[in-house]
Design an enzyme around this catalytic site. Structure first.
Site, short mmCIF file in Angstrom:
data_model
loop_
_atom_site.label_atom_id
_atom_site.label_comp_id
_atom_site.label_asym_id
_atom_site.label_seq_id
_atom_site.Cartn_x
_atom_site.Cartn_y
_atom_site.Cartn_z
N SER A 24 0.82 -1.21 0.00
CA SER A 24 0.00 0.00 0.00
C SER A 24 0.86 1.27 0.00
O SER A 24 0.61 2.20 -0.77
CB SER A 24 -0.92 0.01 1.23
OG SER A 24 -1.81 -1.07 1.20
N ARG A 28 1.69 3.94 -3.39
CA ARG A 28 1.44 5.38 -3.25
C ARG A 28 2.70 6.18 -3.53
O ARG A 28 2.69 7.19 -4.23
CB ARG A 28 0.92 5.67 -1.82
CG ARG A 28 -0.54 5.28 -1.62
CD ARG A 28 -0.89 5.15 -0.13
NE ARG A 28 -2.32 4.98 0.08
CZ ARG A 28 -2.98 3.85 -0.08
NH1 ARG A 28 -2.33 2.77 -0.51
NH2 ARG A 28 -4.29 3.79 0.14
N ARG A 101 -14.03 -5.88 -12.33
CA ARG A 101 -13.95 -5.04 -11.13
C ARG A 101 -14.30 -3.59 -11.49
O ARG A 101 -13.67 -2.99 -12.37
CB ARG A 101 -12.56 -5.13 -10.50
CG ARG A 101 -12.21 -6.53 -10.03
CD ARG A 101 -10.82 -6.63 -9.46
NE ARG A 101 -10.70 -5.92 -8.19
CZ ARG A 101 -9.60 -5.90 -7.46
NH1 ARG A 101 -8.51 -6.55 -7.89
NH2 ARG A 101 -9.55 -5.24 -6.32
N SER A 175 -12.68 2.56 5.44
CA SER A 175 -11.22 2.42 5.44
C SER A 175 -10.50 3.75 5.67
O SER A 175 -9.60 4.14 4.92
CB SER A 175 -10.74 1.79 4.13
OG SER A 175 -11.31 0.52 3.95
N ASP A 294 -8.83 -6.27 4.69
CA ASP A 294 -7.92 -7.24 4.08
C ASP A 294 -7.47 -8.35 5.03
O ASP A 294 -6.92 -9.36 4.58
CB ASP A 294 -6.68 -6.53 3.51
CG ASP A 294 -6.96 -5.87 2.17
OD1 ASP A 294 -7.98 -6.21 1.54
OD2 ASP A 294 -6.16 -5.01 1.74
N LYS A 321 -12.95 -7.57 -4.75
CA LYS A 321 -11.51 -7.79 -4.74
C LYS A 321 -11.13 -8.78 -5.86
O LYS A 321 -11.86 -8.96 -6.82
CB LYS A 321 -11.07 -8.31 -3.37
CG LYS A 321 -11.28 -7.30 -2.24
CD LYS A 321 -10.29 -6.16 -2.31
CE LYS A 321 -10.40 -5.24 -1.11
NZ LYS A 321 -9.37 -4.18 -1.11
N LYS A 392 1.54 -12.03 -5.80
CA LYS A 392 0.86 -10.74 -5.96
C LYS A 392 1.24 -9.76 -4.85
O LYS A 392 1.37 -8.57 -5.08
CB LYS A 392 -0.66 -10.92 -5.98
CG LYS A 392 -1.43 -9.65 -6.29
CD LYS A 392 -2.91 -9.90 -6.42
CE LYS A 392 -3.63 -8.72 -7.03
NZ LYS A 392 -3.54 -7.50 -6.23
#
Length: 414
Positions: A24, A28, A101, A175, A294, A321, A392
């Protein structure tokens, strides 16, 4: 590749594991570095998602097709990034699951700002064609209960927009920690922001600080080690690095949540010491996980392995997801003998005392399904299908399991 894990595989009561940077935070910062090349990043994630981001951001031709495969974060962040790259035209596409998605909420928000984005196949879903524009509008209204990745995508490009961004969120925000993570990283490079009530403002910043930022290790990846400790004997210990007690990551809630299973967490010198202190089992574990969805899969499997009932809510984002994670959990836990009910945003597991052996777990092209179920090898022999999917987010997961004494065999049968 399928992996067959043998029962009672954890032979080392004291182990140390080094986990790479948060996916994450990495994704970013990769986008921010593309906007501000003077930023330096250390301890990058080695995940497939971060590699997809890196590859996409290195594209220099004026018109190109970019395939981000299964990388949902990359799809959201890159949609925003390329929308404000003047004179550049790209088509963003991905795997068959990625084309299922939704992206419409983010696309419409960007269109409110003046972005030029069209759908190549199905309305509201990738692939999308983006023609980069100079964006001067700066006000957007968005539903607050959408994926935080849509919100973060907008916030990350905001300091490079001519007039910054004023984002109004309607309803209860989902979130929040991930939004705060994005704003904290912007602040760390010198971008001024504010977050009051349901309004977020990011001010324009042509130049930023030439900071060197060390990315904290991934808390989502730590969840599987918490599960292993919870399912282990009293006295079992694992040391994980590198972690901060004042983490930006919402999944750091693990430290408090797993105290319910007798797992003690100690922070010392950027290391995380996990210790099985007692066999404490609540009758029913009730958690609202809207700030850290998650880790729901890991928690549900841990509860099943310990014979604990649980009620987990705040999980509506799991429906979109890599797979529909709630339905996937229901199917796979039922195979193991669980009684489980799922709704659009919750999971309800009954306490059970028996686990069916040698069950083959389908992973649905979802890395978290593979890793969440692996710790059950401490209770029963289990087979994980398509185990390579862990790349992943955590490519060295199986190597790390072997390092602490888990025994398993693999084959290439799909």
């Amino acid at each position: 590749m399928n992996i067959s894990l043998q029962k009672s595989a954890f032979s080392k009561k004291r182990s140390a594991i080094k986990i790479t940077g948060s996916k994450s935070e990495t994704n970013r910062l990769l986008l921010l570095k593309a906007l501000y090349p003077q930023i330096k990043i250390e301890n990058n994630s080695n995940s497939d998602d971060s590699e997809a981001m890196t590859k996409a951001l290195s594209q220099t031709s004026q018109s190109t097709i970019i395939d981000i495969h299964h990388a949902g974060t990359a799809m959201r962040f890159l949609t925003a990034f390329f929308s404000m790259q003047e004179g550049k035209e790209v088509v963003l596409t991905g795997s068959s699951r990625m084309k299922e998605r939704p992206i419409k909420i983010l696309v419409e928000a960007l269109q409110q700002l003046g972005a030029e984005i069209t759908y190549k196949e199905n309305e509201g879903f990738p692939p999308i064609r983006i023609k980069g524009q100079k964006i001067t509008k700066n006000k957007v209204i968005l539903k607050a209960d959408v994926s935080s990745q849509y919100i973060s995508a907008l916030l990350l490009i905001a300091p490079k927009l001519q007039n910054g961004l004023e984002l109004t969120l309607e309803g209860e925000i989902t979130s929040v920690p991930y939004i705060k993570m994005t704003l904290a990283l912007l602040n760390e490079i010198g971008v001024k922001t504010s977050f009051s009530d349901n309004k977020i403002i990011v001010y324009p910043a042509e130049n930023v600080l030439s900071n060197s930022i060390t990315i904290e290790s991934d808390w989502s990846s730590a969840s599987y080690w918490y599960s292993i400790i919870a399912l282990s004997e009293i006295g079992t210990e694992i040391t994980l690095s590198s972690y901060k007690q004042n983490s930006l990551q919402g999944d750091s809630a693990l430290a408090e949540i797993y105290s319910n299973f007798g797992v003690k967490t100690i922070f010392k010198d950027c290391e995380l010491f996990l210790h099985k202190a007692e066999n404490f089992k609540p009758e029913t574990l009730s958690l609202k996980l809207n700030n850290c969805p998650d880790i729901a899969q890991t928690i549900a499997v841990t509860c099943f392995g310990l014979g604990i009932a649980c009620d987990l809510s705040g999980l509506h984002t799991l429906k979109i997801k890599e797979t529909d994670r709630l339905e996937a959990l229901k199917i796979e836990l039922t195979k193991l003998g669980a009684e489980i009910l799922v709704t659009n945003d919750s999971l309800h597991l009954k306490a059970s005392s028996e686990i069916i052996e040698n069950v083959s777990i389908s992973t649905y092209q979802d890395h978290r399904m593979a890793m969440a179920f692996a710790p059950l090898a401490l209770k029963t022999s289990i087979i994980i299908e398509n185990a390579e999917v862990v790349s992943k987010s955590y490519p060295t997961f199986w190597d790390d399991l072997k390092q602490i004494g888990f025994e398993f065999s693999s084959n290439n049968t799909i």
